[in-house]
Design a protein around this motif. Structure first.
Motif, short mmCIF file in Angstrom:
data_model
loop_
_atom_site.label_atom_id
_atom_site.label_comp_id
_atom_site.label_asym_id
_atom_site.label_seq_id
_atom_site.Cartn_x
_atom_site.Cartn_y
_atom_site.Cartn_z
N GLN A 240 0.69 -1.15 0.11
CA GLN A 240 0.05 0.27 0.03
C GLN A 240 0.92 1.51 0.10
N THR B 158 2.26 2.03 -3.73
CA THR B 158 1.10 1.97 -4.74
C THR B 158 0.29 2.98 -4.64
N ARG B 159 0.13 3.78 -3.47
CA ARG B 159 -0.83 4.79 -3.41
C ARG B 159 -0.13 6.05 -3.36
N ASP B 160 -1.04 7.11 -3.68
CA ASP B 160 -0.42 8.30 -3.23
C ASP B 160 -0.58 8.91 -1.96
N ASP B 161 -1.53 8.60 -1.20
CA ASP B 161 -2.03 9.01 0.16
C ASP B 161 -1.44 7.97 1.20
N GLY C 122 -3.97 4.74 3.94
CA GLY C 122 -4.20 3.17 4.18
C GLY C 122 -3.28 2.67 5.18
#
Length: 205
Positions: free
Chosen positions: A175, A178-181, A184
């Protein structure tokens, strides 16, 4: 450039450790996709010809890098045995699933996940990441068993609890890259801490 503390135990004439340090710095700066032997050589203080003398190519070097990192991690983990089980577990989780990472650690974590992405297609990478996961799972299980023995943890199945923690940690790592925030990661870590309070830690210990 880069956090070379993990290589501090190496002597100055330790060629392998010097190559590993250069690989770490290059991997952190460029990631897996843009990594080349030339870029590793740019970080290497000795002759670049030594890289080709010891390794057949980038992937051969990176597989040995993964092996080296596992050796370092296992040696460092042994140094924490004097802590109580709860402190050891929380320190380990902060290390492998912390919410806030400095820029360099975040870059290195992303690069390691790029390497993990090679595992489905390359047996050598798969073998190394299997070993990395085994070592972390066993460390979790050892700490949990120690906590049970001293009465500070509930009597859970150490192997099952360790597998759950490992799976959660690997999910956090994916996570994160692979996420911009970071929402998570923060939410998962908060829920994991609640799990530990409710399922593992004894309030009366």
């Amino acid at each position: 450039m880069g956090d070379t503390s993990r290589f501090a135990a190496a002597t100055e004439d330790d060629t392998r450790a010097a190559i590993m340090r250069a690989t770490y710095d290059a991997l952190t700066s460029h990631g897996y996709a843009n990594l080349t032997i030339q870029r590793i050589g740019d970080e290497f203080e000795k002759s670049k010809s030594l890289l080709y003398h010891h390794y057949d190519g980038k992937d051969d070097l990176l597989v040995d890098f993964l092996r080296f990192m596992l050796e370092h991690w296992e040696a460092k983990a042994e140094c924490r045995e004097e802590q109580d089980p709860r402190a050891r577990l929380e320190a380990l989780l902060d290390r492998v699933a912390g919410v806030e990472l400095d820029e360099e650690t975040a870059a290195f974590t992303a690069a390691m996940e790029e390497l993990r992405g090679q595992a489905p297609h390359d047996a050598a990478y798969r073998e190394q990441f299997t070993e990395h996961d085994r070592a972390l799972r066993e460390r979790f299980a050892e700490i949990i068993a120690a906590g049970i023995d001293e009465g500070s943890f509930h009597n859970v199945d150490p192997a099952r609890a360790a597998e759950f923690l490992l799976t959660t940690v690997n999910g956090v790592r994916i996570q994160r890259v692979t996420r911009d925030d970071a929402g998570g990661v923060a939410a998962t870590r908060a829920e994991l801490d609640e799990y530990l309070d409710a399922r593992l830690y004894r309030g009366d210990a």
